[in-house]
Scaffold this active site. Sequence first.
Site, short mmCIF file in Angstrom:
data_model
loop_
_atom_site.label_atom_id
_atom_site.label_comp_id
_atom_site.label_asym_id
_atom_site.label_seq_id
_atom_site.Cartn_x
_atom_site.Cartn_y
_atom_site.Cartn_z
N HIS A 168 0.83 -1.20 0.00
CA HIS A 168 0.00 0.00 0.00
C HIS A 168 0.86 1.25 0.00
CE1 HIS A 168 -3.95 -1.91 1.51
NE2 HIS A 168 -4.00 -1.67 0.22
N GLU A 179 -6.33 -8.38 2.08
CA GLU A 179 -5.86 -9.51 2.90
C GLU A 179 -7.04 -10.40 3.30
OE1 GLU A 179 -3.69 -8.52 6.56
OE2 GLU A 179 -4.65 -10.24 7.48
N SER A 200 -3.51 2.79 3.58
CA SER A 200 -2.87 1.72 4.34
C SER A 200 -3.50 1.64 5.73
CB SER A 200 -1.36 2.00 4.45
OG SER A 200 -0.84 1.42 5.61
N SER A 207 4.46 -0.09 5.28
CA SER A 207 4.84 -0.18 3.86
C SER A 207 5.46 1.13 3.36
CB SER A 207 3.63 -0.59 3.02
OG SER A 207 2.52 0.17 3.34
#
Length: 277
Positions: free
Chosen positions: A36, A122, A215, A259
């Site tokens: 992300h 996810e 994110s 990330s």
Amino acid sequence: MEIRLAKSYGFCFGVKRAIKIAEESPNSVTFGPLIHNKNEINRLKENFNVGLVEEIDEVAPKSRVIVRTHGIPKDKLKILHERDVEVVDATCPFVTKPQQIVEQMSEEGYSVVIFGDKNHPEIKGVMSYAKDPVVVLSVEELQKALPKLKERVATVAQTTRKFSEYTKIVNFLMEHKKEVRVFNTICNATFENQDAARELSREADVMIVIGGKNSSNTKQLFNICKENCPDSYLVENENELQPEWFEGKKLCGITAGASTPDWIIEAVIEKIKKIKV
Ligand code: SF4
């Protein structure tokens, strides 16, 4: 003004691993964004010709496809393996784990409860490995779904969820079902960054949280900082910094989502250093 980094911040093990895999697989495409963070995705495109596809039909024959860090649904992975393409799996092992657990628990006849956001990639992936999973974000949602569940229930959590919230789900299940198998699938990397952000935001008078606005773990870091330091700001890169945020401040705390690459964090710090306070 002092600039201080949180004791733990930025890239986690799973993201570092996925980026290394992508760098070692040039001239490929990722199926869905690898991580992300669009700046890092652009860097991989420019330096390694790692592109992006969103649909299976966009995958060209004989190409190389990297499976994203958050994983993809089981049926899509199966189709990729059946096609004439090279599949490189960059799914984080901590995400593969709940996929395997819910698959096995479903096979053993348990109802599966997933604590997470059903719209997150996810969780879309994890759901696909279970038979009729119940996906909830709160006890209220779980209460509504209770009649659908058998007396034997297995539960997993999205890797980025708060442990304290997961225990509420688990406690509710224990109160209402005969057998509850609980798997702690929350990722430590998230905890470590969160604890360090909490500690630093208690001291700082301005906090900068760096990460992708889509994110989930970056948003959680931001919320934690905001609770302790009202002057907390979420930025994707140095261009979003506003000089007035730093006026009269003595300690600027910095943290970054799991990330967010170091080169973006360094660019933000360099820009803050140049701002006159
Ligand atoms: S936060 Fe944890 S689960 Fe998510 S990619 Fe990183 S190491 Fe893996």
